[in-house]
Design an enzyme around this catalytic site. Structure first.
Site, PDB file in Angstrom:
ATOM      1  N   ASP A 146      -5.733  -5.245  10.425  1.00 19.52           N
ATOM      2  CA  ASP A 146      -4.906  -4.556  11.423  1.00 19.52           C
ATOM      3  C   ASP A 146      -5.777  -3.897  12.495  1.00 19.52           C
ATOM      4  O   ASP A 146      -5.443  -3.930  13.679  1.00 19.52           O
ATOM      5  CB  ASP A 146      -4.072  -3.444  10.761  1.00 19.52           C
ATOM      6  CG  ASP A 146      -2.789  -3.977  10.142  1.00 19.52           C
ATOM      7  OD1 ASP A 146      -2.328  -5.062  10.545  1.00 19.52           O
ATOM      8  OD2 ASP A 146      -2.242  -3.304   9.244  1.00 19.52           O
ATOM      9  N   LYS A 198       0.633  -0.842   1.700  1.00 22.37           N
ATOM     10  CA  LYS A 198      -0.757  -0.996   2.158  1.00 22.37           C
ATOM     11  C   LYS A 198      -1.738  -0.080   1.433  1.00 22.37           C
ATOM     12  O   LYS A 198      -2.917  -0.387   1.341  1.00 22.37           O
ATOM     13  CB  LYS A 198      -0.849  -0.751   3.658  1.00 22.37           C
ATOM     14  CG  LYS A 198      -0.314  -1.905   4.481  1.00 22.37           C
ATOM     15  CD  LYS A 198      -0.495  -1.681   5.961  1.00 22.37           C
ATOM     16  CE  LYS A 198       0.168  -2.809   6.724  1.00 22.37           C
ATOM     17  NZ  LYS A 198       0.130  -2.641   8.168  1.00 22.37           N
TER      18      LYS A 198
END
Ligand code: NAP
Length: 488
Positions: A323, A287
């Site tokens: 997220d 990420k």
């Protein structure tokens, strides 16, 4: 489109029974006769094409066979017939005299991609066999590239070819191969009966990845991470593609080195593969590393310091973080406000990063709990929150306790980051783990009298935002429910 199910059984009774089950899903059935301890004399019972193989162990077979034994098998024992294909290794071509219109001539490499792949192809292509098969071990996702290039070459030369990169890193070749000209793709009858590394269960090939409908127009999306095979994201996005009537497919991409993958296979300006790639989900451990591969990153993702979504827009790569919104959405549905709420976050990785950012936006009072506080300190400093040791923590005075560690899933399925005693007095426990939904932490929390929330709602919410970025369509309530039901 042809899917071949490979059948490897030791006796004839088991062979026929497995073949019967395979006919439900297969266009072709491959009989791995090197697995069989008995002799197969005739094949009159079959109502669809079969491919016979008799592989020596060095080509992935189940027995040691000399060249003479293999010659003898094909010249005197192997059944013939109009629906019977032979798959023979390249070294046998000059010793046999079959009906070449139903012969596959093959080469397998279980170590990697051979340096002389092109020469191997040329050698096999010089034989009279109708189809060439080359199957190599993918030790990295970049090993898919020469396989896709081989398919392009064979197509341009008018040769029928089956080209496969085996192992999890090669799954893209199994799913996308037929749409790029592969004569067929192989599937296992079930997860226990794969006959080669990375061979997908045939039900998944057909009803999850929809191999039959993938074509050159298909929008390709996927999950980049390590590991990825446990993920339910393919189920979520492929379900949504079907329900929305979008010609799309979502694949797992097992990636070790994200910058190499982005350079050679993803970025439209540098990639060596022409494919209709539209978007990527990014998971651990990539990420943060993918951020340097992108042309533009939305301000929120920059502040969070992590990207979990990539959109391929013309020749640019755009990065987003869904997220944070996916994490906070289920909380805001339950609690009117998080303003001033005392929140404990356990874990200091990518998920914690997005959660802290979202909670700070809601003006919650966040404390970070980590097994290694010194390592977690820079994250705490970045967001101006305090950080403390997880061992012997008490969560009695917290409104919300969040698990952002893998404890409770995978190899840690029986573990919990907190006990009932530690949780007693806390109001709500939110476990970001979604597989399983009922984690040990949530069972402890129930016993301690806390409200509980599992990670599936977050998973679906963040996936819905990704889907919208790639397709312009959001998950309807009906799709969200369908996905929740099918992933539960
Ligand atoms: P990550 O970046 O690898 O971070 C994991 C964190 O957990 C690290 O801080 C690590 O500590 C800590 N940890 C690992 N093992 C531990 C242990 N035995 N005891 C205490 N702490 C431990 O992973 P992530 O991406 O943040 O994901 C964390 C979890 O959230 C995963 O289970 C993932 O499935 C879940 N998740 C769910 C969603 C959803 O949509 N529901 C989304 C994202 C993530 P060290 O730094 O000391 O190694």
């Amino acid at each position: 489109m042809k899917v071949c199910v490979s059948v490897c059984e030791r006796n004839l009774e088991a062979l026929w029974s497995t073949c019967e089950r395979a006919t439900e899903w297969a266009d072709f059935i491959e009989l791995r006769l090197d697995c069989l301890d008995e002799t197969l004399e005739k094949l009159s019972e079959f109502d669809r094409p079969v491919i016979l193989t008799f592989r020596p162990s060095e080509q992935g077979g189940h027995r040691d066979l000399t060249l003479e034994e293999r010659q003898c098998f094909w010249n005197s024992t192997a059944p013939h017939g109009e629906t019977i294909w032979w798959d023979v290794e390249g070294d046998l071509v000059h010793d046999l005299n079959p009906d070449w219109s139903r012969v596959i001539v093959s080469h397998h490499d279980f170590n990697g991609v051979p340096k002389d792949l092109e020469q191997i192809y040329e050698r096999l292509a010089s034989s009279p066999a109708a189809v060439i098969k080359i199957s190599v071990q993918a030790n990295d996702i970049l090993d898919c590239l020469p396989i896709f290039q081989l398919l392009d070459r064979a197509r341009s030369e008018g040769r029928e070819v089956i080209a496969i990169a085996m192992a999890n890193a090669g799954i893209a070749t199994r799913v996308l191969g037929p749409s790029r000209g592969s004569f067929l793709t192989y599937g296992a009858l079930d997860d226990q009966n794969a006959t080669a590394p990375g061979q997908i269960n045939v039900r998944q090939l057909r009803s999850l990845y929809h191999v039959d409908t993938i074509d050159h127009e298909t929008m390709i999306c996927g999950l980049v991470g390590l590991p990825v095979m446990h993920s339910v994201s393919p189920l979520i996005h492929n379900t949504a593609f079907v329900e929305e009537g979008i010609n799309g497919v979502y694949l797992p991409f097992e990636v070790h080195d994200a910058s190499q993958f982005f350079k050679h296979m993803v970025h439209p300006r540098t990639r060596e593969l022409s494919w209709n790639l539209r978007g990527l989900s990014i998971t651990a451990p990539h990420k943060q590393t993918v951020m340097e591969c992108l042309d533009w990153i939305e301000p929120d993702a920059k502040e969070i310091g992590a990207v979990n979504t990539v959109v391929v827009e013309n020749d640019r790569l755009l990065g987003y973080n869904t997220d944070a919104a996916g994490f906070i959405d289920p909380l805001l549905k339950r609690f009117k406000t998080l303003h001033g709420a005392r929140v404990a976050i356990i874990g200091a990785g990518g998920a914690a990063r997005a959660a802290i950012w979202a909670l700070k936006k809601q003006q919650a009072a966040v404390t970070l709990f980590a097994r290694n506080p010194a390592k977690a300190q820079p994250l705490a400093e970045l967001f101006g929150i305090s950080c403390t040791s997880l061992s012997d923590a008490s969560f009695a005075h917290y409104d919300l306790v969040i698990n952002a560690t893998p404890l409770g899933s995978g190899a840690h399925i029986d573990q919990s980051p907190a006990t009932r005693e530690q949780l007693t007095g806390a109001r709500c426990v939110y476990d970001l783990i979604y597989n399983p939904r009922d984690t040990r932490l949530l069972r402890e929390a129930n016993k301690a009298g806390c409200e509980t929330l599992d990670g599936l709602e977050m998973l679906v919410a963040q996936a819905g935002l990704q889907f919208e970025l790639w397709t312009g369509k959001s998950f309807s309530e009906r799709i969200s429910k369908l996905i929740t039901d099918s992933t539960s």
